[in-house]
Design an enzyme around this catalytic site. Sequence first.
Site, PDB file in Angstrom:
ATOM      1  CD  GLU A   1      -3.079   1.332   0.076  1.00 16.02           C
ATOM      2  OE1 GLU A   1      -3.895   0.205  -0.200  1.00 16.02           O
ATOM      3  OE2 GLU A   1      -3.121   2.168  -0.273  1.00 16.02           O
TER       4      GLU A   1
ATOM      5  CG  ASP B   1      -1.041   4.388  -0.790  1.00 19.78           C
ATOM      6  OD1 ASP B   1      -2.334   4.708  -1.829  1.00 19.78           O
ATOM      7  OD2 ASP B   1      -0.976   4.751   0.928  1.00 19.78           O
TER       8      ASP B   1
ATOM      9  CB  SER C   1      -5.248   1.648  -2.266  1.00 19.24           C
ATOM     10  OG  SER C   1      -5.275   0.470  -1.330  1.00 19.24           O
TER      11      SER C   1
ATOM     12  CG  ASP D   1     -21.367   9.314 -17.370  1.00 21.17           C
ATOM     13  OD1 ASP D   1     -21.334   9.586 -16.574  1.00 21.17           O
ATOM     14  OD2 ASP D   1     -23.138   9.929 -18.062  1.00 21.17           O
TER      15      ASP D   1
ATOM     16  N   GLY E   1     -24.654   9.745 -15.995  1.00 19.47           N
ATOM     17  CA  GLY E   1     -25.121  10.820 -15.482  1.00 19.47           C
ATOM     18  C   GLY E   1     -23.644  10.235 -13.864  1.00 19.47           C
TER      19      GLY E   1
ATOM     20  CG  ASP F   1     -22.601   5.888 -12.023  1.00 20.60           C
ATOM     21  OD1 ASP F   1     -21.532   5.464 -11.583  1.00 20.60           O
ATOM     22  OD2 ASP F   1     -22.662   6.425 -13.137  1.00 20.60           O
TER      23      ASP F   1
END
Length: 604
Positions: A311, A315, A520, A562, A581, A583
């Site tokens: 992780e 990052d 992540s 979108d 749109g 969701d």
Amino acid sequence: MHFLLCTVAALVALTSALPTAPNHSHVIHEKRNSLPAKWAKRSRMDSTAILPVRIGLKQRNVDRAHEYLDSVSNPTSKSYGKHWSIEDVRNTFAPNDESRDTVLQWLSQNGVSTVKNEGALHTLEFDMSVAEAERLLKTEYFVYEHDGSGTAHVACEEYSVPEHVSDHINIITPTLHFDVKPSQHLQRRDIPNPADPLTGSHPYHEEYQGPTTPTKAGDDDNSDSMQTCLDAITPDCLRSLYNIPEPTSSPSSDNSFGVVEYSPNTYNGDDLDQFFTSFTKFDKGARPDLVSVNDGTLDDSDPSSFELHGESNLDFQYAMGLTNPQKVTLYQIGGNTMTASDADFIKTKVVSTSWGFNEKDLTPMYMETLCNEYMKLGLQGISILFSTADHGVAGNTETCDNNDRFQPDFPASCPYVTAVGATMLDASATDIAGTLSSGGQPEVAIDSNVISGGGFSDVFAMPDYQQDVVAKFLKDSPPSYSGDQFNNSGNARGLPDISLNGHGYAVIVGGKQQAVDGTSASTPAFAAMITLINEERLAAGKGTVGFLNPVLYQYADKYVKDVTSGRNPGCGTDGFEAVEGWDPVTGLGTPDYVGLRDVFMGLD
Ligand SMILES: *[C@@H]1O[C@H](CO)[C@@H](O)[C@H](O)[C@H]1NC(C)=O
Ligand SMILES: *[C@@H]1O[C@H](CO)[C@@H](O)[C@H](O)[C@H]1NC(C)=O
């Protein structure tokens, strides 16, 4: 088994003889209906062990949180961008004297005379034996054990305080909040996808199987090199997909960017160097500035461990890979219990966190308290970004219990943070560069290895900024699930807010290129974009953007592409559907840097 609390056992106990407390009637202050997934109750806690008790005092004016934050972050407000100082925040929300006095008096009647009152000024801190705490809170402490990892946690399942005190306090810890980061879970080797019940969003990863010569920075940005993004997403791929510029070589000293990690997961410096050499134009040697929170430390004991470094390496390779030479701050959170006021260690203008909880594993009071801390950071001009987890509507866990109710992710569900979901390139795309240059969308909701977390909060009400688009979704594409499966009240916070690619990121771990998937990945990438926008605003003499959502929603037509394909299955269902749109799979869609930058540059 080892007790997390043994580290504090050396603290001095307050052991004065207890005077008999007057007989106020107690009321249950917080109660848990179920244990978080995979935790089992074991023995009664040793009554002589010492607990570090924290009592959060009720803060003033939190009922006006939304109004305050809206006034500085809604572009239609006259005070847009006029962020508050830390003193403004403290003065506005400081508990009143009556609350403090009432609680101190109650404590003193129960033999607690030495109380610390520091930090954000609304938490009372003292140590007390388990037996004393059990008397004070009319509760019983047990040791709970996590199935599989053996991690132990000390907690109770309900606690009470006198009625006249109840109105003056927020939450008391340690009680029923399983908010200790479960570090040991990350060290499991036998489970390929270490999704964890408490801090999910661990990225999915596998050995990289694609071509061995990934695109290097500086390669021509031609259509061939875009096609390699199907094999591995690199910083160059993200720049091409979202129009992200190369960072300036001399960032403003007022700009800042932070990433939160939970020990023992930490970055590995050699891996950062190898990544920078392979995938960026800058020299090796760049490192984050370490801010240790609760004794968080770096850990180099097992450089090849994905659980230890996956992780954090992801990052920082992307946060730094997209913004260097911008300094990036690492908030490394260590092993002691956190209280809900602990967000105030955050000082950077943008902060990205790819860790989260299922809402149902926390208590509403805890979540509201922490969410309000994020609101206070937003007031100060800080943008808070959280990932939405990787198992679709199932949140952080692959299986659902509780009658298969969907599991929204917190803190992503807090309306004062920006919730980031994930997309991926459509695997069948044959001309990604062409699709992009004609303004098309080459991405779909991610459903390979991980699934974008999304849905509706069971705790937080729908904020104004998303009311129109969420109402439109519910009306035009009504989900075929009942209120037993998700909060279909039409008044619940929907998430995510926005999405970016989260599939097949090239990440170096243990000296090897891995393919990493998850929200992540998309979260630090979007946080890097916001950091670059802050840089441009600072260069133009403007302030940092702060809380993003009112702008993200109001100006969606200026910068969003979108995403209208894909779903987020989970809990034995097909989940929600990505439609035209907003969701609850990909939020508004994917961002275009230039469009979003222009929106923010057009604001004061
Ligand atoms: C306090 O209340 C409890 C329950 O009503 C009662 O059993 C107890 O005797 C009372 N103690 C005192 C000191 O009045
Ligand atoms: C749905 O959301 C609303 C608004 O936040 C909340 O009041 C309600 O309790 C939620 N319902 C369920 C079943 O979680």
